[in-house]
Structure formats: structure tokens, C-alpha cells
Design a protein around this motif. Structure first.
Motif, PDB file in Angstrom:
ATOM      1  N   THR A 161       0.847  -1.187   0.000  1.00 13.90           N
ATOM      2  CA  THR A 161       0.000   0.000   0.000  1.00 13.90           C
ATOM      3  C   THR A 161       0.886   1.242   0.000  1.00 13.90           C
ATOM      4  OG1 THR A 161      -1.846  -1.060   1.139  1.00 13.90           O
ATOM      5  CG2 THR A 161      -1.665   1.325   1.371  1.00 13.90           C
ATOM      6  N   ARG A 162       0.760   2.040  -1.038  1.00  9.51           N
ATOM      7  CA  ARG A 162       1.634   3.207  -1.182  1.00  9.51           C
ATOM      8  C   ARG A 162       1.459   4.195  -0.035  1.00  9.51           C
ATOM      9  NH1 ARG A 162       0.777   8.145  -3.228  1.00  9.51           N
ATOM     10  NH2 ARG A 162      -1.247   7.573  -4.086  1.00  9.51           N
ATOM     11  N   GLY A 163       0.256   4.307   0.483  1.00  8.09           N
ATOM     12  CA  GLY A 163      -0.017   5.314   1.509  1.00  8.09           C
ATOM     13  C   GLY A 163       0.213   4.852   2.928  1.00  8.09           C
ATOM     14  N   ILE A 164       0.943   3.757   3.130  1.00  3.27           N
ATOM     15  CA  ILE A 164       1.091   3.198   4.472  1.00  3.27           C
ATOM     16  C   ILE A 164       1.737   4.186   5.437  1.00  3.27           C
ATOM     17  CG2 ILE A 164       3.264   2.074   3.838  1.00  3.27           C
ATOM     18  CD1 ILE A 164       0.656   0.790   6.389  1.00  3.27           C
ATOM     19  N   PHE A 166       3.114 -11.315   1.180  1.00  4.45           N
ATOM     20  CA  PHE A 166       4.312 -11.755   1.889  1.00  4.45           C
ATOM     21  C   PHE A 166       5.524 -11.622   0.962  1.00  4.45           C
ATOM     22  CE2 PHE A 166       7.197 -15.451   2.718  1.00  4.45           C
ATOM     23  CZ  PHE A 166       7.798 -14.922   3.849  1.00  4.45           C
ATOM     24  N   GLY A 167       6.553 -10.933   1.440  1.00  4.37           N
ATOM     25  CA  GLY A 167       7.756 -10.719   0.646  1.00  4.37           C
ATOM     26  C   GLY A 167       7.828  -9.361  -0.016  1.00  4.37           C
ATOM     27  N   ALA A 168       6.701  -8.648  -0.092  1.00  4.84           N
ATOM     28  CA  ALA A 168       6.707  -7.315  -0.698  1.00  4.84           C
ATOM     29  C   ALA A 168       7.383  -6.320   0.239  1.00  4.84           C
ATOM     30  CB  ALA A 168       5.284  -6.865  -1.005  1.00  4.84           C
ATOM     31  N   GLU A 169       7.974  -5.285  -0.346  1.00  4.07           N
ATOM     32  CA  GLU A 169       8.704  -4.295   0.448  1.00  4.07           C
ATOM     33  C   GLU A 169       8.387  -2.881  -0.024  1.00  4.07           C
ATOM     34  OE1 GLU A 169      12.782  -6.462   1.873  1.00  4.07           O
ATOM     35  OE2 GLU A 169      12.786  -5.635  -0.158  1.00  4.07           O
ATOM     36  N   ILE A 170       8.606  -1.937   0.875  1.00  3.51           N
ATOM     37  CA  ILE A 170       8.437  -0.525   0.551  1.00  3.51           C
ATOM     38  C   ILE A 170       9.578   0.250   1.193  1.00  3.51           C
ATOM     39  CG2 ILE A 170       6.907  -0.170   2.549  1.00  3.51           C
ATOM     40  CD1 ILE A 170       5.406   1.923   0.830  1.00  3.51           C
ATOM     41  N   LYS A 171      10.084   1.250   0.490  1.00  2.00           N
ATOM     42  CA  LYS A 171      11.202   2.039   1.016  1.00  2.00           C
ATOM     43  C   LYS A 171      10.663   3.182   1.867  1.00  2.00           C
ATOM     44  CE  LYS A 171      14.979   2.678  -1.410  1.00  2.00           C
ATOM     45  NZ  LYS A 171      15.962   3.199  -2.410  1.00  2.00           N
ATOM     46  N   ILE A 172      11.112   3.215   3.121  1.00  2.00           N
ATOM     47  CA  ILE A 172      10.705   4.256   4.062  1.00  2.00           C
ATOM     48  C   ILE A 172      11.963   4.875   4.653  1.00  2.00           C
ATOM     49  CG2 ILE A 172       9.456   4.761   6.199  1.00  2.00           C
ATOM     50  CD1 ILE A 172       7.641   2.400   5.615  1.00  2.00           C
ATOM     51  N   ASN A 173      12.112   6.170   4.465  1.00  2.00           N
ATOM     52  CA  ASN A 173      13.304   6.884   4.952  1.00  2.00           C
ATOM     53  C   ASN A 173      14.592   6.222   4.477  1.00  2.00           C
ATOM     54  OD1 ASN A 173      11.689   8.748   6.381  1.00  2.00           O
ATOM     55  ND2 ASN A 173      11.571   7.370   8.149  1.00  2.00           N
ATOM     56  N   VAL A 197       6.414  -5.508   4.192  1.00  2.00           N
ATOM     57  CA  VAL A 197       5.020  -5.314   4.585  1.00  2.00           C
ATOM     58  C   VAL A 197       4.681  -6.360   5.645  1.00  2.00           C
ATOM     59  CG1 VAL A 197       4.376  -4.372   2.338  1.00  2.00           C
ATOM     60  CG2 VAL A 197       4.058  -6.803   2.779  1.00  2.00           C
ATOM     61  N   GLY A 198       3.825  -5.971   6.557  1.00  2.00           N
ATOM     62  CA  GLY A 198       3.494  -6.840   7.676  1.00  2.00           C
ATOM     63  C   GLY A 198       4.312  -6.555   8.914  1.00  2.00           C
ATOM     64  N   THR A 199       5.355  -5.708   8.772  1.00  2.00           N
ATOM     65  CA  THR A 199       6.200  -5.364   9.920  1.00  2.00           C
ATOM     66  C   THR A 199       6.134  -3.876  10.249  1.00  2.00           C
ATOM     67  OG1 THR A 199       8.199  -4.895   8.604  1.00  2.00           O
ATOM     68  CG2 THR A 199       7.806  -7.192   9.243  1.00  2.00           C
ATOM     69  N   LEU A 200       5.236  -3.156   9.583  1.00  2.00           N
ATOM     70  CA  LEU A 200       5.211  -1.699   9.712  1.00  2.00           C
ATOM     71  C   LEU A 200       4.231  -1.209  10.771  1.00  2.00           C
ATOM     72  CD1 LEU A 200       5.163  -0.994   5.869  1.00  2.00           C
ATOM     73  CD2 LEU A 200       7.152  -1.102   7.374  1.00  2.00           C
ATOM     74  N   GLY A 201       3.114  -1.892  10.911  1.00  2.00           N
ATOM     75  CA  GLY A 201       2.099  -1.496  11.882  1.00  2.00           C
ATOM     76  C   GLY A 201       2.312  -2.166  13.225  1.00  2.00           C
ATOM     77  N   GLU A 214       4.152  -1.146 -10.865  1.00  2.00           N
ATOM     78  CA  GLU A 214       4.812  -1.086  -9.568  1.00  2.00           C
ATOM     79  C   GLU A 214       5.076   0.377  -9.245  1.00  2.00           C
ATOM     80  OE1 GLU A 214       7.614  -4.462  -7.777  1.00  2.00           O
ATOM     81  OE2 GLU A 214       8.572  -3.248  -9.309  1.00  2.00           O
ATOM     82  N   LEU A 215       4.544   0.833  -8.129  1.00  2.00           N
ATOM     83  CA  LEU A 215       4.677   2.237  -7.773  1.00  2.00           C
ATOM     84  C   LEU A 215       6.093   2.547  -7.289  1.00  2.00           C
ATOM     85  CD1 LEU A 215       1.247   2.640  -5.977  1.00  2.00           C
ATOM     86  CD2 LEU A 215       1.862   3.449  -8.255  1.00  2.00           C
ATOM     87  N   PRO A 216       6.512   3.802  -7.382  1.00  2.00           N
ATOM     88  CA  PRO A 216       7.871   4.170  -6.963  1.00  2.00           C
ATOM     89  C   PRO A 216       8.171   3.745  -5.526  1.00  2.00           C
ATOM     90  CG  PRO A 216       6.826   5.993  -8.123  1.00  2.00           C
ATOM     91  CD  PRO A 216       5.763   4.965  -7.909  1.00  2.00           C
ATOM     92  N   GLU A 217       9.388   3.305  -5.300  1.00  2.00           N
ATOM     93  CA  GLU A 217       9.897   2.907  -3.990  1.00  2.00           C
ATOM     94  C   GLU A 217       9.091   1.763  -3.370  1.00  2.00           C
ATOM     95  OE1 GLU A 217      10.397   6.611  -1.750  1.00  2.00           O
ATOM     96  OE2 GLU A 217      12.448   6.652  -2.534  1.00  2.00           O
ATOM     97  N   THR A 218       8.601   0.875  -4.220  1.00  2.00           N
ATOM     98  CA  THR A 218       7.960  -0.353  -3.751  1.00  2.00           C
ATOM     99  C   THR A 218       8.513  -1.532  -4.536  1.00  2.00           C
ATOM    100  OG1 THR A 218       6.102  -0.321  -5.323  1.00  2.00           O
ATOM    101  CG2 THR A 218       5.814   0.889  -3.242  1.00  2.00           C
ATOM    102  N   LYS A 219       8.499  -2.701  -3.901  1.00  2.00           N
ATOM    103  CA  LYS A 219       8.861  -3.955  -4.557  1.00  2.00           C
ATOM    104  C   LYS A 219       7.724  -4.941  -4.317  1.00  2.00           C
ATOM    105  CE  LYS A 219      13.898  -3.559  -3.865  1.00  2.00           C
ATOM    106  NZ  LYS A 219      15.068  -4.185  -3.170  1.00  2.00           N
TER     107      LYS A 219
END
Length: 372
Positions: free
Chosen positions: A128-131, A153-160, A166-170, A271-276
Motif C-alpha cells: 500500500t503506497r499510503g502506508i 508476503f515478501g513485498a517491500e516498501i522504502k521508508i526513509n 510489509v506486515g512489519t510496519l504497523g 509497480e509504484l515508486p519505492e515499492t517492490k
């Protein structure tokens, strides 16, 4: 190769009789440790399903009757039914067109004094891009964030500047390893990911009948949501092939994107920017969804269900009979209404080869009169 590795792992469990043990479950513990390592050290408990993980998340966070939980209007039923299962009320929010995820700009208008949490669904293998914005809203209003990462499972997003799973952010992440997933257990399985160790122990008790000491002390009302050592052994074996399957799904997705660009009125996923993403699904949109679905099904039907196209999802969540008491009507969630009538998932499983993808792409082009 994967099938042989799984057979060998399962046979070894049966041979040493550990699958008969009431306590211990060494393969489950090993799987949890390996999954934790894959998720950069997050605390993990294996569960019977992603749905059980969602229910467990709500229970351990103290959410129940009289509470409200914000959920997307467009997702698989478990994203919302888990809320009703614990006696709380889902508060639906419309979605965005770019990733079909909850529109973060519409969340705050749904927050009331009864709101306790937000469930974020990462659909189709894409984060989710808006996470980050959603986490900020939750912090501002003192709400929990539960990630429904069943499909991602296995998807990633770049934060800072850092890649995060995903699944480890909330506060809690919930994952599914059911038969429709890229990483699938024999039968069914899921996982519960949480930051708070005390709550992890509570979920551990809940999944084992609520037991603190089995047969002697049950401080909470629990359920039987364990996975079997046989399932865990199979998943351990499959972990060694996960990178291969992620590359395979991406290869098929890239082929679809190349071959179907500019075909008919198709709107292709990106695939949106800064996401895998992991490309668990390859979902396109078209105003001719139903006739395209029928046309494709004729081409691939004999290959079996794992090769069939899918309508994920033809009805927005608020309109299901289970939620009729909330009084929603067609038009209340215009983007979810639109998407539900247009989305179709092209064949995308571990069994879909590049030759299969060529056949599907050719059939789509022929449907639009653009075939060779």
C-alpha cells in the motif's frame, strides 16, 4: 525440485514421529525462526490461517463489542469479517485507483470516538503506497494499525531510505500461506507478526486453546489455530525456493506488461515508486471485464483452476449481506464500485509458465481484435 524437497521434508517428519507429539513442535518453532529472519527479526507466530491471524490481532489488542475498525471497501472478505467476528463494527473507506488500497485522504472523516484501529490491506502482492501516511494518522489519533498482508508476503516498501517488509510496519501484521498464494502450505497456514512481546505470548496462548499450562490453566478463551509440524516442514523446504518464485512471477508480469501495453481499453498494473511487489496477482482493468473473462476461460479451462482468470473482487465489501445492517448502498464507495466491475486477474500462479503467458496474451489480443 521444490516438490521433491517438500516430499523429503514431510517424509522425514513422519518417519521420526515428531508429528505425533502433543507438545514441542520443533518444525513449527524452526519455521517461525526462519520467517522472523526473513522479516528482518520481527516476532512471528505461525497460525492456521491469515484469517485467524486477523481475528487474533483484534482480540489481543482488546477490540470488541462497541468498537469500530476502519477497513477498505475493496478487499477479500476476511479483511472485514474478522472485525464482525470479534463483535466490533467495520467502518468502510473507499479506495484509490493507483493501487486499489484504502484512500488515506478519506480516513480521518471516518474516525469517531469508537474507532480503535485501522486495517490496511496490501492487495495483489503490492505494498500500500499510503502506508506511511496511514501510520501517521493512526499515531495522531492513538489508533492501532493492523496490516493484512495475506497477499503480499515478501513485498517491500522504502521508508526513509530503508527497505521494509510489509506486515512489519504497523502494530500487527497478518499473513496467509493458503493454497492460492505464491508461498503456500499444504492445506492452510498463516502467520502473526507483532512488535509487542507480551502480546505475542498472549496470541501464542490463544492459538492453543487459551492455555498457559495445557490441561491445568486457561486464563483466556482460546481457539485451536496451530499449524502442524508437517505443514511447517513443507514451508521450511519451500522457503528455499521463494526467491525463485518471486523472480518467476515478475518475469510473467513483465511479459504481460510488454505484450498487452496499448491493447484495447486495458489498464495494466504497475509497480509504484519505492515499492517492490511480489506479483501474487496480475490484475488489469477493462470495461469489458465479463466478456473478456468468459473468452479467456474458454482458452485455459482445460488447464485447470490454477490457470483460470479470476474476478478479484466483483462485489465491494460493504454490500455483502453480512454488513447489511450498516445501511450502505451502491454509490457510497464510487471507486470501489468502479473497480469491482472492471478488475480481472490474468493467470498468475507458480504453475503458469511463460508459454502459458504467451497463450493468455495472444487470447487477450484476439479478444480485442489485435491478434496476429
Amino acid at each position: 525440485m521444490e516438490k521433491m524437497a517438500v516430499k523429503k521434508a514431510v517424509a522425514a517428519v513422519i518417519e521420526d514421529d515428531t508429528h505425533q507429539a502433543v507438545l514441542g513442535h520443533p518444525h513449527v518453532r524452526k519455521f517461525e525462526a526462519l520467517l522472523s529472519a526473513r522479516l528482518h527479526g520481527a516476532s512471528v507466530l505461525a497460525m492456521n490461517s491469515g484469517t485467524d491471524a486477523l481475528i487474533g490481532a483484534l482480540k489481543v489488542l482488546g477490540i470488541g463489542a462497541g468498537d469500530e475498525v476502519i477497513v477498505p471497501a475493496f478487499s477479500f472478505i476476511s479483511t472485514a469479517s474478522c472485525v464482525g467476528w470479534v463483535g466490533a463494527t467495520p467502518s468502510f473507506v473507499d479506495i484509490r485507483l493507483d493501487d486499489y488500497a484504502m484512500d488515506m485522504a478519506k480516513i480521518e472523516e471516518r474516525i469517531t470516538p469508537k474507532t480503535k484501529a485501522i486495517i490496511v490491506a496490501h492487495l495483489y502482492g503490492q505494498p500500500t503506497r499510503g502506508i506511511v501516511d496511514i501510520l501517521g494518522i493512526a499515531q495522531k489519533h492513538n489508533l492501532f494499525v493492523i496490516e493484512d498482508a495475506a497477499q503480499s508476503f515478501g513485498a517491500e516498501i522504502k521508508i526513509n531510505g530503508e527497505w521494509r517488509s510489509v506486515g512489519t510496519l504497523g502494530d500487527v501484521g497478518c499473513m496467509s500461506f493458503s493454497s492460492t498464494k505464491m508461498f503456500a502450505a499444504p492445506g492452510n497456514a498463516g502467520a502473526f507478526v507483532i512488535k509487542d512481546r507480551a502480546l505475542l505470548e498472549e496470541v501464542g496462548r490463544m492459538r492453543f486453546y487459551g492455555a498457559k499450562v495445557h490441561y491445568y490453566d486457561y486464563p483466556t478463551i482460546g481457539i485451536n489455530s496451530k499449524i502442524h509440524d508437517i505443514q511447517a516442514a513443507a514451508l521450511i523446504a519451500k522457503l528455499g525456493f521463494l526467491d525463485y518464485w518471486e523472480k518467476h512471477h515478475r518475469k510473467v508480469a513483465d511479459y504481460y506488461s510488454k505484450e498487452l501495453a496499448g491493447v484495447g481499453d486495458l489498464i495494466l498494473p504497475r509497480e509504484l515508486p519505492e515499492t517492490k511487489g511480489t506479483w501474487c496477482r496480475y490484475v488489469v482493468r477493462t470495461k469489458r471485464r465479463d466478456p473478456l473473462f468468459g473468452s479467456l476461460l474458454k482458452v485455459v479451462k482445460e488447464r485447470g483452476p490454477l490457470w483460470w482468470p479470476m474476478k478479484n473482487y466483483p462485489v465491494p465489501l460493504p454490500y455483502f449481506s453480512a454488513f447489511k445492517g450498516l445501511g450502505h448502498k451502491l454509490g457510497d464507495f464510487p471507486i470501489a464500485d468502479l473497480v469491482s466491475q472492471e478488475v480481472i486477474s490474468l493467470p498468475m500462479t507458480n504453475y503458469v509458465t511463460t508459454d502459458d503467458a504467451k497463450m493468455v496474451a495472444a487470447a487477450v489480443k484476439e479478444f480485442y481484435g489485435q491478434g496476429k
